[in-house]
Design an enzyme around this catalytic site. Structure first.
Site, PDB file in Angstrom:
ATOM      1  CB  THR A  13      54.153  43.381  23.743  1.00 58.68           C
ATOM      2  OG1 THR A  13      53.175  42.885  22.848  1.00 58.68           O
ATOM      3  CG2 THR A  13      55.360  43.811  22.947  1.00 58.68           C
ATOM      4  CB  SER A  58      46.420  40.390  26.801  1.00 57.59           C
ATOM      5  OG  SER A  58      46.173  41.193  25.671  1.00 57.59           O
ATOM      6  CG  ASP A  90      46.479  42.590  21.433  1.00 58.62           C
ATOM      7  OD1 ASP A  90      46.840  43.714  21.046  1.00 58.62           O
ATOM      8  OD2 ASP A  90      46.923  41.527  20.949  1.00 58.62           O
TER       9      ASP A  90
HETATM   10  N1  ASP Z   1      49.509  40.754  21.648  1.00 60.55           N
HETATM   11  C1  ASP Z   1      50.016  41.487  22.768  1.00 60.55           C
HETATM   12  C2  ASP Z   1      49.159  41.206  23.983  1.00 60.55           C
HETATM   13  O1  ASP Z   1      48.113  41.771  24.120  1.00 60.55           O
HETATM   14  C3  ASP Z   1      50.061  42.952  22.452  1.00 60.55           C
HETATM   15  C4  ASP Z   1      50.612  43.829  23.577  1.00 60.55           C
HETATM   16  O2  ASP Z   1      51.001  43.412  24.639  1.00 60.55           O
HETATM   17  O3  ASP Z   1      50.676  45.036  23.332  1.00 60.55           O
HETATM   18  O4  ASP Z   1      49.539  40.421  24.816  1.00 60.55           O
END
Ligand code: ASP
Length: 340
Positions: A13, A58, A90
């Site tokens: 993110t 991730s 994640d």
């Molecule tokens: N979906 C994102 C990831 O894990 C969530 C994050 O970065 O906090 O890449």
């Protein structure tokens, strides 16, 4: 001497932007990320960076990418004092755990960080996370790095990576380390918990890149059927199984369940018992509902997290070949991942 820190950007993110058409968050390139943080140029740290050609969310993380990260650290190890890995939250606990096993004899900090809000948003938590992670990776005392293990830095706290668990998808404080103390807290000062930090190794860094993915997790729940258990136990090429049990390591005492496990263990399957609870530990034999596990050869995982258990099982099955060695390694505390 200015510390040299290498930033490794994998995605997450922190570097994402909203797609104009769909509104979905998608990983964006590293240049975009650094443009949002002019503070990086003010650091008294010599910063260099490598970015994965295709940054990922991730949830797409894989053991192949863990190997790429570990090899990037190995290649750059002598030229840098510390490493910061930008990673989605994640699966950050899985990656931190895997790297802790893969990087043997670590004497430099490897700090994973990311954020809950993209760096381009006004209320982002990414700036503080990244800036302090770099500061920790650069911190030395009497010429030696203060931290010499794989950690996660998130929302003012530094954790031992293989003790963490992402427990909150909403709060900026996304991680917990329920069975091990926090390694440092960032307030006005960065306060290290010296007695909790891993001792630095004087041996040469060794990188283990053989990981076995022939593993599975069987989560216990009341009403689990023989069909479900057998489907998992009969998975082709299965070498290691994590059973996520209730409380202090307990599960159903029904004959078919214990007999099915015993049959597969006798045929060579390695079974590791991990609790579904967030805190506390597996104590096989404390209750009658876990006594049979000791008899049939299930390995008790003490207070290891499921994330660390997955990484450890992949590592141990990739490293050792005979069941005796595998079991011995699983029962041992290899990188501070469990209390024995
Ligand atoms: N979906 C994102 C990831 O894990 C969530 C994050 O970065 O906090 O890449």
């Amino acid at each position: 001497m200015r510390s040299k820190v290498l930033l490794i950007y994998t995605g997450g993110t922190i570097g994402m932007m909203q797609d104009a058409k769909t509104g979905q968050l998608k990983p964006f390139d590293f240049k975009h990320l650094t443009e949002q943080i002019p503070e990086l140029n003010k650091f008294d740290v010599s910063l260099s960076a490598v970015s994965f050609s295709k940054p990922i969310d991730s949830s797409d993380m894989s053991p192949e990418i863990w190997v790429e990260i570990a090899e990037t650290i190995q290649k750059n190890y002598d030229k840098h004092d510390g490493f910061v890995i930008l990673h989605g939250s994640d699966t950050m606990s899985f990656t931190a755990s895997a790297l802790s096993f893969m990087l043997e004899n670590l004497s430099k900090p490897v700090i994973l960080t990311g954020s809950q809000l993209p760096i381009g948003t006004i209320r982002t938590d990414g700036k503080e996370n990244l800036i302090t992670a770099i500061e920790i990776a650069a911190t030395k005392e009497k010429g030696k790095p203060v931290v010499s293990e794989v950690c996660i830095y998130f929302e003012y706290q530094l954790y031992r990576g293989n003790r963490t668990h992402k427990y909150n998808a909403e709060h900026f404080q996304a991680f917990q380390s329920p069975n091990y103390p926090i390694l440092a807290e960032a307030g006005v000062h960065l306060k290290y918990n010296q007695s909790a930090l891993q001792k630095s190794s004087s041996k040469k860094l060794k990188v283990q890149t053989k990981l076995s993915t022939d593993i599975a997790i069987l989560k216990m729940y009341p009403g689990i059927t023989e069909n479900v258990v057998n489907a998992i136990l009969n998975t082709k090429d299965l070498k290691g199984l994590i059973i996520e049990t209730f409380g202090a390591g307990n599960a159903t005492t029904q004959n078919w369940f214990v007999a099915a496990l015993k049959y597969r263990i006798d045929k060579g399957l390695v079974v590791l018992n991990v609790t579904q609870c967030n805190a506390g530990k597996v104590e096989q034999g404390k209750y009658a509902t876990s006594a049979s596990f000791n008899k049939i050869g299930v390995v008790g995982g003490a207070d290891i997290t499921t994330e660390a258990a997955v990484a450890k099982l992949m590592y141990v099955l990739g490293t050792a070949t005979n069941k005796k060695d595998i079991t011995k390694l699983l029962k041992s505390d290899l990188r501070g991942e469990m209390t024995v």
